[in-house]
Write a protein that holds these residues in place. Structure first.
Motif, PDB file in Angstrom:
ATOM      1  N   LYS A   1      50.329  29.671 132.402  1.00  0.00           N
ATOM      2  CA  LYS A   1      49.545  28.453 132.159  1.00  0.00           C
ATOM      3  C   LYS A   1      49.843  27.894 130.773  1.00  0.00           C
ATOM      4  CE  LYS A   1      45.328  29.348 133.529  1.00  0.00           C
ATOM      5  NZ  LYS A   1      43.868  29.332 133.576  1.00  0.00           N
TER       6      LYS A   1
ATOM      7  N   LEU B   1      53.036  26.164 130.824  1.00  0.00           N
ATOM      8  CA  LEU B   1      52.902  24.867 131.479  1.00  0.00           C
ATOM      9  C   LEU B   1      52.424  23.824 130.461  1.00  0.00           C
ATOM     10  CD1 LEU B   1      53.246  23.625 134.231  1.00  0.00           C
ATOM     11  CD2 LEU B   1      50.805  24.001 134.646  1.00  0.00           C
ATOM     12  N   ILE B   2      51.426  24.208 129.671  1.00  0.00           N
ATOM     13  CA  ILE B   2      50.895  23.267 128.679  1.00  0.00           C
ATOM     14  C   ILE B   2      51.987  22.870 127.711  1.00  0.00           C
ATOM     15  CG2 ILE B   2      49.282  22.991 126.767  1.00  0.00           C
ATOM     16  CD1 ILE B   2      47.461  24.923 128.240  1.00  0.00           C
TER      17      ILE B   2
ATOM     18  N   ILE C   1      54.291  20.436 129.312  1.00  0.00           N
ATOM     19  CA  ILE C   1      53.696  19.095 129.397  1.00  0.00           C
ATOM     20  C   ILE C   1      53.748  18.412 128.045  1.00  0.00           C
ATOM     21  CG2 ILE C   1      51.513  17.870 129.704  1.00  0.00           C
ATOM     22  CD1 ILE C   1      50.907  19.819 131.951  1.00  0.00           C
TER      23      ILE C   1
ATOM     24  N   PHE D   1      55.623  15.012 127.105  1.00  0.00           N
ATOM     25  CA  PHE D   1      54.821  13.924 126.545  1.00  0.00           C
ATOM     26  C   PHE D   1      55.426  13.386 125.244  1.00  0.00           C
ATOM     27  CE2 PHE D   1      51.415  13.043 123.477  1.00  0.00           C
ATOM     28  CZ  PHE D   1      51.008  11.840 124.015  1.00  0.00           C
TER      29      PHE D   1
ATOM     30  N   ILE E   1      58.458  11.330 125.980  1.00  0.00           N
ATOM     31  CA  ILE E   1      58.118   9.993 126.473  1.00  0.00           C
ATOM     32  C   ILE E   1      57.691   9.093 125.323  1.00  0.00           C
ATOM     33  CG2 ILE E   1      56.546   8.666 127.929  1.00  0.00           C
ATOM     34  CD1 ILE E   1      56.464  11.066 129.809  1.00  0.00           C
ATOM     35  N   THR E   2      56.845   9.626 124.445  1.00  0.00           N
ATOM     36  CA  THR E   2      56.354   8.765 123.355  1.00  0.00           C
ATOM     37  C   THR E   2      57.488   8.332 122.443  1.00  0.00           C
ATOM     38  OG1 THR E   2      55.615  10.839 122.432  1.00  0.00           O
ATOM     39  CG2 THR E   2      53.925   9.266 123.061  1.00  0.00           C
ATOM     40  N   ILE E   3      58.456   9.255 122.236  1.00  0.00           N
ATOM     41  CA  ILE E   3      59.566   8.873 121.375  1.00  0.00           C
ATOM     42  C   ILE E   3      60.355   7.736 122.013  1.00  0.00           C
ATOM     43  CG2 ILE E   3      61.789   9.666 120.458  1.00  0.00           C
ATOM     44  CD1 ILE E   3      60.396  12.394 120.012  1.00  0.00           C
TER      45      ILE E   3
ATOM     46  N   PHE F   1      59.252   5.602 123.895  1.00  0.00           N
ATOM     47  CA  PHE F   1      58.400   4.420 123.872  1.00  0.00           C
ATOM     48  C   PHE F   1      58.728   3.492 122.731  1.00  0.00           C
ATOM     49  CE2 PHE F   1      54.286   2.805 125.268  1.00  0.00           C
ATOM     50  CZ  PHE F   1      54.408   3.176 126.579  1.00  0.00           C
ATOM     51  N   LYS F   2      59.069   4.078 121.608  1.00  0.00           N
ATOM     52  CA  LYS F   2      59.301   3.317 120.389  1.00  0.00           C
ATOM     53  C   LYS F   2      60.436   2.320 120.547  1.00  0.00           C
ATOM     54  CE  LYS F   2      58.456   4.628 115.645  1.00  0.00           C
ATOM     55  NZ  LYS F   2      58.584   5.726 114.701  1.00  0.00           N
TER      56      LYS F   2
END
Lengths: 134, 180, 628
Positions: free
Chosen positions: A9, A12-13, A16, A20, A23-25, A27-28
């Motif tokens: 578990k 898994l975190i 994730i 995440f 993805i945010t990088i 995004f820029k």
């Protein structure tokens, strides 16, 4: 068995979180290109203070001065001036008072740093309180 | 250890106390300060690189060419619908008669017919008058209302700025500066 | 005229009673009686009664338009509707200070009734400290702002009330706001008293919590009403401007919120005693600072009162005296009354409360410094700057992200020590949050990491709080406030990104578009009311589904005083408000029309009500053992 489960578990975190962050990088990279628009005028006038009715922004005010200022900013934008150029020329004419963004300067150094300093001091106090050995 | 703790505490208390008293005096002085903001004169030259249109003949000219060849210029922003402008008209006429300042009028958000009528009624103190239909030209000078008057020297530097109608003291001051 | 005189004398009697109470209580402290005498309680009742009589006389003077009274003459007019004659009583400096006094004496009376089972010394000391504040304000009212000044010769007509104040929301805004704002005074008095009588303990915390909640709920309500008023009356559809006068009401709210979390820790664990007392003092000091800033006219704001420097200097001196007094008392009794041996563990609710306080106090310092820094700069360096929304946004928004994340996990912490277990459910909440946030950010088309992080934080808080509703032992107070808070932040954020507006100068019969909506200017009508004449614009909006919506913005030209206001016309729906205002353009047949889409406005109001509801739960469930 349960230990294994817990471990997976946790993994898994972490996975994730990594996804995440990726993805945010990404995004820029969608940075918007700046072309003159109606919204840009509104953005500028929202950050200017009206000198006639001194509690309002130029955007909110309907005074003669505010109306002229709106036209002035439109024409400046049409001339290809950037937001910063417009703000700095207005500050030269009317003083720093006219912009709602105090900016960072010799005069406002304390304004920006004092709250942050207090935040750090607060953090230090809390850390000391929790980790204090009795 | 105990002692150290105690001194630390009293230094902190002293600091708070000083801060309180300092704030008290700052607020006390702030009470007497002028609350309505009006821009100060800056050291910079005023911006003159823009086109203006003559009120009388509609000729268009770059404003930097208007401010040329004289030692002093008086830029007066006025309008026929502005009541205080009527009060200051004889002050301007007096300056026109008794000094060698070049008088430049900026006709703010006005109709040509009304403006000409106004000049007929109250006298025309200006050497040149330009129109400011949108109010944007006044913004170039850093003005924000009518009437407003700027005394400028030959380096395009603002020497004096008068917000609201001129009074006798202002006229006296302008004369004093320009006669030196 | 006689009634107005009665009000004046009643006020003087009120001041005399204060002095009596002060000495009476001081003498009684030394006596060994178990309870305070009925005389003291009676005097406190009388004091309130005198102020009440005074207040009623002022309302009466307004009602009958008694223009021999200067306050009535300056702020009323015979043609005003009944409702605004009444609300006009506190719509001015003098009258609102009388209201201030009424609340000030009222909360003491309430305190005396509610604290019957508490130690005598503590109650008497609270009374004494409170009387110092009361006397200060009595003198202030009588000396600089007497609402019962007479004018001679008697005028036949008044000057009227500022039209933008003639509004139902603003009519009830001051009483609600003051109950919260002035309510903090009793917390201050009680804190000093509890420190002096060595009573800073669980029982004290439990009892004073009522007054903290009381002030907090009313202050929230007062701020809400003020924002609603600004939203529809000031005409540009904003509801919060970071204007100094607004900041002044936000500051005590922030410190009350911090205090609220602290007092629970004190109640459960006898921890943070010193800090709780400091917060009590800070809270009231902030509301006094606010009073000073607003009443002295030192600020340059949309909503300033008429001002007079002598008032400013009086409140300033009084404020300094009160702060110094509490400072001295704090230093003297600091070591006597605070003994705490308990330890704080990292993973505990205590830590969560500390972190909560850390962030809230940071936000408070941002607002405080942003509000008074320009004043300091002006006085010390003679430089003028404006501190507006960009400053607050830059310093507050990035810190909101960790704040709301701590706020989400804090409530699931246990007192003393928490054992961490990450269940599959909390994982689901995180995944859900991420999906929802990405969708939202994609939908509003804002490509900014901070915005994304803000949405993640806010949505996480919302989902976490909703999740807590399923728990066996739930604390409705905390859950509702947190749900309300997250909804508020989400709506504000969505509102600021999705708002659309268009400004056009058009004539009757013309139309224009905003996105897919057609706005048609149908006609103009003129109507005459008792106290104003109005020009009503009839607009028809055709939305994307070709449904018509009618909006009727007005321009009101009030007769007394002669002033024009623009009244917005708003159509509220669940997801967006349609907002329109018109203005006259000088010398032209055109109207300046401002049409706006304000998404999720109704949610800003609803979520604030949910926050208040949380507070109400806390008050009415206080007898049961609950965890916050």
């Amino acid at each position: 068995m349960t230990r294994m489960f817990l471990k997976s578990k946790k993994l898994l975190i972490i996975k994730i979180l990594i996804i995440f962050v990726l993805i945010t990088i990404n995004f820029k990279n969608f940075a918007i290109s700046s072309t003159y628009s109606e919204e840009q005028t509104i953005n500028i006038t929202k950050n200017l203070r009206c000198l006639i009715c001194q509690g309002q922004t130029i955007h909110e005010s309907n005074s003669d001065f505010a109306e002229s200022m709106k036209k002035y900013i439109k024409s400046e934008l049409e001339d290809g001036k950037t937001n910063e150029e417009i703000f700095s020329s207005l500050v030269k004419k009317y003083g720093q008072w006219i912009v709602y963004d105090p900016g960072i300067s010799r005069n406002t150094l304390l304004l920006w740093s004092l709250p942050l300093l207090l935040f750090l001091i607060g953090g230090a106090i809390i850390v000391k309180k929790i980790f204090r050995k009795i | 250890m105990q002692f150290l703790e105690k001194t630390k505490k009293s230094i902190f208390s002293l600091f708070i106390l000083i801060l309180l008293i300092l704030s008290f005096f700052v607020f006390k002085f702030a009470l007497d300060k002028e609350k309505v903001y009006s821009p100060k004169i800056t050291d910079e030259q005023i911006f003159t690189d823009f086109e203006v249109e003559d009120l009388i003949d509609g000729r268009k000219i770059n404003f930097s060419k208007v401010l040329f060849g004289k030692n002093f210029y008086l830029i007066n922003i006025w309008s026929s619908w502005c009541e205080p402008c009527k009060d200051e008209s004889d002050k301007l006429l007096e300056l026109k008669k008794e000094t060698s300042i070049m008088m430049v009028g900026i006709n703010y958000k006005d109709k040509k017919k009304n403006a000409l009528n106004f000049l007929k009624l109250y006298g025309d103190p200006f050497d040149q008058i330009f129109i400011d239909k949108q109010g944007t030209i006044s913004i170039n000078f850093g003005a924000y209302g009518v009437p407003e008057t700027f005394l400028i020297n030959d380096h395009n530097k603002v020497l004096k700025k008068y917000i609201g109608p001129l009074n006798d003291e202002d006229v006296f001051e302008i004369k004093k500066i320009t006669n030196n | 005229m006689i009634i107005s005189q009665l009000g004046h004398y009643s006020l003087i009697f009120g001041l005399l009673t204060s002095i009596l109470i002060f000495f009476n209580s001081s003498i009684q402290i030394k006596k060994n009686d178990a309870i305070i005498s009925d005389k003291t309680t009676g005097l406190i009742g009388f004091q309130f009664f005198f102020v009440f009589i005074s207040f009623i006389s002022l309302i009466y003077s307004f009602l009958i338009s008694d223009f021999s009274n200067e306050t009535v003459y300056n702020n009323s007019h015979t043609t005003k509707p009944l409702f605004y004659k009444i609300t006009g009583t506190w719509g001015n400096h003098e009258g609102s200070l009388l209201l201030w006094l009424l609340v000030l004496t009222g909360v003491l009376l309430g305190f005396i009734f509610k604290s019957k089972n508490e130690p005598k010394k503590y109650r008497l000391l609270t009374t004494i400290f409170h009387q110092i504040i009361v006397i200060g304000f009595f003198v202030f009212v009588l000396k600089t702002s007497n609402p019962f000044n007479e004018i001679f010769p008697v005028q036949t007509e008044g000057l009227g009330l500022n039209p933008i104040l003639q509004d139902p929301a603003l009519g009830i805004h001051p009483p609600i706001l003051y109950l919260g704002y002035v309510g903090t005074s009793i917390i201050f008095s009680a804190a000093l008293a509890s420190m002096m009588s060595n009573y800073v303990n669980k029982i004290w915390a439990k009892n004073i919590k009522f007054w903290i909640l009381f002030s907090w709920i009313f202050l929230t309500g007062g701020i809400l009403l003020g924002s609603i008023w600004a939203y529809y009356e000031l005409g540009w559809g904003g509801f919060w401007f970071w204007d100094p006068v607004e900041n002044v009401s936000l500051m005590p709210w922030l410190s009350l919120t911090a205090l609220l979390h602290c007092i629970v820790t004190l109640e459960k664990r006898e921890l943070l005693k010193k800090w709780t007392i400091v917060l009590c003092i800070i809270t009231f000091a902030l509301s006094m600072v606010g009073t000073f800033l607003v009443r002295s006219g030192i600020l340059n704001s949309v909503h300033t009162f008429a001002n007079d420097p002598s008032r400013g200097i009086y409140i300033l001196t009084f404020l300094l005296v009160l702060i110094l007094l509490s400072f001295v008392i704090f230093i003297i009794f600091e070591n006597k009354s605070f003994t705490q041996k308990s330890e704080i563990f990292i993973f505990s609710k205590e830590t969560a409360v500390l972190i909560n306080n850390w962030f809230i106090l940071y936000f408070l310092s941002v607002v405080l410094i942003g509000t008074i820094y320009p004043i300091f700069l002006d006085v010390i360096l003679d430089e003028q700057i404006s501190v507006g929304p960009p400053f607050y946004n830059k310093l507050i928004l990035p810190f909101l992200v960790p704040f709301v994340i701590f706020m989400s996990i804090g409530p699931s912490m246990k007192w003393i020590k928490t054992n961490f277990r990450i269940g599959i459910k909390s994982l689901l909440v995180i995944i859900f949050t991420l999906i929802l946030s990405f969708i939202t950010v994609y939908y509003i088309g804002e490509k900014n990491i901070l915005i994304l992080l803000l949405f993640i934080g806010f949505i996480y808080l919302l989902l976490k709080s909703l999740d807590q509703l399923r728990q066996k032992t739930k604390n409705f107070a905390q859950i509702f406030s947190h749900i309300g808070f997250s909804l508020l932040l989400i709506s504000i954020l969505l509102n600021s990104f999705l708002s659309k507006e268009i400004i056009k100068n058009i004539q009757v019969g013309e139309s224009f578009f905003l996105k897919n909506e057609k706005i048609i200017f149908k006609k103009i009508a003129i109507e005459k009311e008792k106290n104003y004449e109005s020009i009503i614009g009839f607009f028809e909006i055709l939305d994307e589904k070709n449904k018509t919506i009618n909006l009727q913005p007005e321009i009101r030209i009030y007769n007394e005083p002669d002033m024009a206001t623009s009244e917005a016309s708003i159509k509220t729906s669940l997801f967006k408000d349609r907002f329109i205002t018109i203005n006259i353009i000088k010398d032209q047949n055109f109207f300046n029309v401002r049409y706006q889409h304000k998404p999720f406005m109704i949610w800003v109001w609803i979520s604030t009500l949910i926050i208040m509801l949380g507070g109400l739960f806390a008050i009415f469930r206080k007898n049961k053992e609950v965890n916050i």
